[in-house]
Design a protein around this motif. Structure first.
Motif, PDB file in Angstrom:
ATOM      1  N   ALA A 176       0.809  -1.222   0.000  1.00 21.70           N
ATOM      2  CA  ALA A 176       0.000   0.000   0.000  1.00 21.70           C
ATOM      3  C   ALA A 176       0.841   1.271   0.000  1.00 21.70           C
ATOM      4  CB  ALA A 176      -0.909   0.006   1.229  1.00 21.70           C
ATOM      5  N   PHE A 177       2.077   1.191   0.455  1.00 23.33           N
ATOM      6  CA  PHE A 177       2.881   2.391   0.650  1.00 23.33           C
ATOM      7  C   PHE A 177       3.058   3.211  -0.631  1.00 23.33           C
ATOM      8  CE2 PHE A 177       4.746  -1.188   3.161  1.00 23.33           C
ATOM      9  CZ  PHE A 177       4.096  -0.892   4.338  1.00 23.33           C
ATOM     10  N   SER A 178       3.022   2.562  -1.778  1.00 26.62           N
ATOM     11  CA  SER A 178       3.181   3.290  -3.036  1.00 26.62           C
ATOM     12  C   SER A 178       1.856   3.508  -3.750  1.00 26.62           C
ATOM     13  CB  SER A 178       4.144   2.526  -3.959  1.00 26.62           C
ATOM     14  OG  SER A 178       5.429   2.477  -3.392  1.00 26.62           O
ATOM     15  N   PHE A 179       0.759   3.116  -3.104  1.00 31.30           N
ATOM     16  CA  PHE A 179      -0.557   3.259  -3.727  1.00 31.30           C
ATOM     17  C   PHE A 179      -1.572   3.780  -2.719  1.00 31.30           C
ATOM     18  CE2 PHE A 179       1.862  -0.106  -5.731  1.00 31.30           C
ATOM     19  CZ  PHE A 179       1.861   0.293  -7.050  1.00 31.30           C
ATOM     20  N   ASP A 180      -1.083   4.553  -1.763  1.00 39.05           N
ATOM     21  CA  ASP A 180      -1.965   5.023  -0.717  1.00 39.05           C
ATOM     22  C   ASP A 180      -2.600   6.351  -1.097  1.00 39.05           C
ATOM     23  OD1 ASP A 180      -2.947   4.026   1.822  1.00 39.05           O
ATOM     24  OD2 ASP A 180      -2.131   5.877   2.648  1.00 39.05           O
ATOM     25  N   GLN A 181      -3.585   6.765  -0.293  1.00 45.87           N
ATOM     26  CA  GLN A 181      -4.421   7.892  -0.663  1.00 45.87           C
ATOM     27  C   GLN A 181      -3.635   9.174  -0.897  1.00 45.87           C
ATOM     28  OE1 GLN A 181      -7.753   7.081  -1.171  1.00 45.87           O
ATOM     29  NE2 GLN A 181      -7.554   8.961  -2.337  1.00 45.87           N
ATOM     30  N   GLY A 182      -2.626   9.414  -0.082  1.00 44.82           N
ATOM     31  CA  GLY A 182      -1.855  10.636  -0.214  1.00 44.82           C
ATOM     32  C   GLY A 182      -0.949  10.667  -1.427  1.00 44.82           C
ATOM     33  N   ILE A 183      -0.748   9.513  -2.057  1.00 42.71           N
ATOM     34  CA  ILE A 183       0.156   9.393  -3.194  1.00 42.71           C
ATOM     35  C   ILE A 183      -0.592   9.314  -4.520  1.00 42.71           C
ATOM     36  CG2 ILE A 183       1.802   7.798  -4.298  1.00 42.71           C
ATOM     37  CD1 ILE A 183       2.855   7.143  -1.538  1.00 42.71           C
ATOM     38  N   LEU A 184      -1.773   8.711  -4.506  1.00 39.09           N
ATOM     39  CA  LEU A 184      -2.452   8.369  -5.752  1.00 39.09           C
ATOM     40  C   LEU A 184      -2.790   9.573  -6.613  1.00 39.09           C
ATOM     41  CD1 LEU A 184      -4.835   5.470  -4.708  1.00 39.09           C
ATOM     42  CD2 LEU A 184      -2.805   5.357  -6.169  1.00 39.09           C
ATOM     43  N   GLN A 185      -3.111  10.691  -5.986  1.00 40.23           N
ATOM     44  CA  GLN A 185      -3.461  11.864  -6.809  1.00 40.23           C
ATOM     45  C   GLN A 185      -2.245  12.357  -7.593  1.00 40.23           C
ATOM     46  OE1 GLN A 185      -6.737  11.900  -6.717  1.00 40.23           O
ATOM     47  NE2 GLN A 185      -6.354  10.438  -5.066  1.00 40.23           N
ATOM     48  N   ALA A 186      -1.072  12.211  -7.006  1.00 43.94           N
ATOM     49  CA  ALA A 186       0.152  12.630  -7.706  1.00 43.94           C
ATOM     50  C   ALA A 186       0.525  11.642  -8.797  1.00 43.94           C
ATOM     51  CB  ALA A 186       1.303  12.766  -6.710  1.00 43.94           C
ATOM     52  N   VAL A 187       0.229  10.369  -8.593  1.00 45.34           N
ATOM     53  CA  VAL A 187       0.543   9.350  -9.597  1.00 45.34           C
ATOM     54  C   VAL A 187      -0.466   9.392 -10.740  1.00 45.34           C
ATOM     55  CG1 VAL A 187       0.790   6.874 -10.015  1.00 45.34           C
ATOM     56  CG2 VAL A 187       1.635   7.870  -7.886  1.00 45.34           C
ATOM     57  N   GLY A 188      -1.737   9.544 -10.397  1.00 47.25           N
ATOM     58  CA  GLY A 188      -2.784   9.639 -11.409  1.00 47.25           C
ATOM     59  C   GLY A 188      -3.057   8.320 -12.098  1.00 47.25           C
ATOM     60  N   GLY A 189      -3.377   8.396 -13.376  1.00 49.95           N
ATOM     61  CA  GLY A 189      -3.788   7.234 -14.144  1.00 49.95           C
ATOM     62  C   GLY A 189      -2.744   6.155 -14.266  1.00 49.95           C
ATOM     63  N   ALA A 190      -1.485   6.467 -14.008  1.00 53.09           N
ATOM     64  CA  ALA A 190      -0.421   5.461 -14.094  1.00 53.09           C
ATOM     65  C   ALA A 190      -0.621   4.328 -13.098  1.00 53.09           C
ATOM     66  CB  ALA A 190       0.942   6.109 -13.863  1.00 53.09           C
ATOM     67  N   ALA A 191      -1.404   4.578 -12.051  1.00 50.50           N
ATOM     68  CA  ALA A 191      -1.620   3.554 -11.024  1.00 50.50           C
ATOM     69  C   ALA A 191      -2.910   2.770 -11.226  1.00 50.50           C
ATOM     70  CB  ALA A 191      -1.643   4.205  -9.646  1.00 50.50           C
ATOM     71  N   MET A 192      -3.729   3.142 -12.176  1.00 46.95           N
ATOM     72  CA  MET A 192      -5.034   2.502 -12.342  1.00 46.95           C
ATOM     73  C   MET A 192      -4.904   0.989 -12.527  1.00 46.95           C
ATOM     74  SD  MET A 192      -7.838   4.257 -12.137  1.00 46.95           S
ATOM     75  CE  MET A 192      -9.001   3.416 -13.201  1.00 46.95           C
ATOM     76  N   GLY A 193      -5.694   0.260 -11.741  1.00 47.73           N
ATOM     77  CA  GLY A 193      -5.741  -1.187 -11.858  1.00 47.73           C
ATOM     78  C   GLY A 193      -4.660  -1.936 -11.118  1.00 47.73           C
ATOM     79  N   VAL A 194      -3.690  -1.230 -10.553  1.00 45.21           N
ATOM     80  CA  VAL A 194      -2.593  -1.909  -9.863  1.00 45.21           C
ATOM     81  C   VAL A 194      -3.117  -2.573  -8.592  1.00 45.21           C
ATOM     82  CG1 VAL A 194      -0.442  -1.572  -8.594  1.00 45.21           C
ATOM     83  CG2 VAL A 194      -0.772  -0.445 -10.793  1.00 45.21           C
ATOM     84  N   LYS A 195      -2.677  -3.794  -8.360  1.00 44.57           N
ATOM     85  CA  LYS A 195      -3.047  -4.529  -7.151  1.00 44.57           C
ATOM     86  C   LYS A 195      -2.000  -4.264  -6.069  1.00 44.57           C
ATOM     87  CE  LYS A 195      -6.269  -6.541  -9.638  1.00 44.57           C
ATOM     88  NZ  LYS A 195      -5.874  -6.117 -11.002  1.00 44.57           N
ATOM     89  N   ASN A 196      -2.486  -3.947  -4.870  1.00 46.76           N
ATOM     90  CA  ASN A 196      -1.579  -3.671  -3.761  1.00 46.76           C
ATOM     91  C   ASN A 196      -2.171  -4.207  -2.473  1.00 46.76           C
ATOM     92  OD1 ASN A 196      -2.784  -0.987  -2.268  1.00 46.76           O
ATOM     93  ND2 ASN A 196      -3.232  -0.960  -4.464  1.00 46.76           N
ATOM     94  N   THR A 197      -1.327  -4.344  -1.469  1.00 51.10           N
ATOM     95  CA  THR A 197      -1.728  -5.015  -0.240  1.00 51.10           C
ATOM     96  C   THR A 197      -1.711  -4.060   0.942  1.00 51.10           C
ATOM     97  OG1 THR A 197       0.577  -5.782  -0.056  1.00 51.10           O
ATOM     98  CG2 THR A 197      -1.039  -7.323  -0.955  1.00 51.10           C
ATOM     99  N   GLU A 226     -12.864   7.201  -8.478  1.00 54.52           N
ATOM    100  CA  GLU A 226     -14.211   7.575  -8.071  1.00 54.52           C
ATOM    101  C   GLU A 226     -14.398   9.052  -8.370  1.00 54.52           C
ATOM    102  OE1 GLU A 226     -14.434   6.540  -3.941  1.00 54.52           O
ATOM    103  OE2 GLU A 226     -14.773   4.407  -4.343  1.00 54.52           O
ATOM    104  N   GLY A 227     -15.118   9.352  -9.472  1.00 53.56           N
ATOM    105  CA  GLY A 227     -15.205  10.740  -9.903  1.00 53.56           C
ATOM    106  C   GLY A 227     -13.849  11.234 -10.337  1.00 53.56           C
ATOM    107  N   GLU A 228     -13.344  12.248  -9.677  1.00 52.82           N
ATOM    108  CA  GLU A 228     -12.018  12.788 -10.003  1.00 52.82           C
ATOM    109  C   GLU A 228     -10.949  12.288  -9.050  1.00 52.82           C
ATOM    110  OE1 GLU A 228     -12.248  17.007 -10.174  1.00 52.82           O
ATOM    111  OE2 GLU A 228     -13.589  17.047 -11.905  1.00 52.82           O
TER     112      GLU A 228
END
Length: 379
Positions: free
Chosen positions: A240-261, A353-355
């Protein structure tokens, strides 16, 4: 920067009638509030202070300091908090190298340390201590779950990478402990690294069928963006550390669909979690992250112990912490024999979810999972 927060308006419901304290319980929070990784420390702080505010307990004082992600500064702050501020409890550290610099000395001086994040293996096994509790995980755990998920997804030749510091070594150890396939490559990067062209070239040439990486904070943002732009089209698995809420907006669409724990997500279905997500959004104007949930749980564990025992009666206070009688946002919460959680770890998928980019739970990767080092702890 220093904050002193003395919470006002005591709540009778928050304190046990048997608890008698001549002075406030003092909690020292050392966390990362500036520079690289500041978002993680800010989220831990905000989750922790939200729980303290909700407790309405005037008998607690919280002193907060910025470690700047530097071990020497963290040690200086801990020494001052113990010697001058006379804190009873320490908490807050994000990074395992800082935890290794602070925790053994703090517990040796009779202080309680409750980790809301860093869980190096050295403190879970032979280096465990009766006054050290980890409320988040042992470092290997989310990576072990990623390895288990990789097996179920049919990945048989993973390329794995992580930063060269204690949590990075624990990460790859954890993944390999559960993963049953071959390794196309294994590499350690520089802590704080931002350019991953070399590592991506290695992945491209490796013959891998999947990539597992642990790169927390800004490191993960940089890697994912560069990976998405590289044209390498291999499935990515991570904690989760690389796909957490505080990070995802900066990563954007590059993270879509990635599975994380993760051991937490905003859609875990229990009343405490629903109330936490709602109140955190109302207080701070953003969705909570994994780190915020850990800060919140850490504070509520401390509050539950304060309600049962005097912190100066260390045996009684330790027993109250071990009982963990609080409403965790994860649902049922219990410690193993080495004071690390035994808990479910989930597989999540990055969605939109939305934006807002966020995660949803797909299922349980490891159920009631304990760490691999508890047998070496002599508590």
């Amino acid at each position: 920067m220093k904050f002193k927060s003395i919470l006002l308006a005591a709540s009778v419901a928050a304190l046990s009638a048997t608890t008698a304290m001549a002075e406030p319980v003092k909690i020292g929070m050392i966390t990362t509030l500036s520079g690289g990784g500041a978002g993680l420390g800010i989220d831990v702080r905000d989750g922790f202070m939200l729980a303290m505010k909700q407790s309405d307990n005037s008998d607690i004082e919280v002193v907060i300091e910025d470690d700047q992600r530097k071990p020497d500064i963290a040690v200086q702050l801990a020494d001052r908090m113990i010697q001058s501020d006379k804190v009873d409890i320490l908490t807050g550290i994000i990074w395992s190298n800082l935890a290794m610099a602070v925790v053994p000395a703090a517990t040796a001086q009779g202080k309680f340390y409750l980790s809301p994040n860093a869980g190096p293996s050295a403190l879970a096994g032979k280096g465990c201590h009766k006054n050290y509790f980890n409320v988040a995980w042992q470092n290997d755990n989310l990576h072990e779950a990623a390895g288990a998920y990789a097996n179920s997804a049919g990945h048989k030749n993973s390329f794995i990478l992580a930063p060269n510091y204690p949590a990075g070594h624990d990460a790859l150890t954890g993944y390999k402990r559960q993963y049953g396939g071959e390794l196309a490559g294994e590499t350690y990067t520089k802590l704080g690294q931002k350019d991953y062209a070399s590592e991506i070239a290695q992945i491209r040439a490796s013959g891998a069928d999947s990539v597992f990486f642990f790169l927390p904070g800004g490191m993960g943002i940089s890697f994912l963006k560069q990976y998405a732009d590289s044209g390498v089209n291999l499935p990515v698995v991570g904690p989760a550390f690389s796909f957490d809420q505080g990070i995802l907006q900066a990563v954007g669409g590059a993270a879509m669909g990635v599975k994380n724990t993760s051991q937490w997500n905003k859609d875990i279905d229990n009343a405490a979690n629903a109330a936490f997500v709602e109140s955190f959004q109302a207080e701070y104007g953003r969705l909570p992250s994994l780190y915020a949930s850990q800060g919140f749980d850490t504070a509520n564990l401390i509050l539950s112990a304060i309600a049962k025992a005097d912190v100066n009666d260390q045996d009684a206070f330790r027993s109250a912490l071990e009982a963990a009688e609080f409403a965790s946002v994860r649902g049922d919460f219990k410690f193993g024999s080495n004071h690390h959680p035994i808990q479910d770890i989930y597989v999540r998928e990055v969605i939109q979810e939305g934006e807002v980019f966020t995660n949803k739970i797909l299922g349980v990767a490891l159920e009631d999972h304990a760490d691999a080092y508890a047998g070496d702890c002599n508590l």
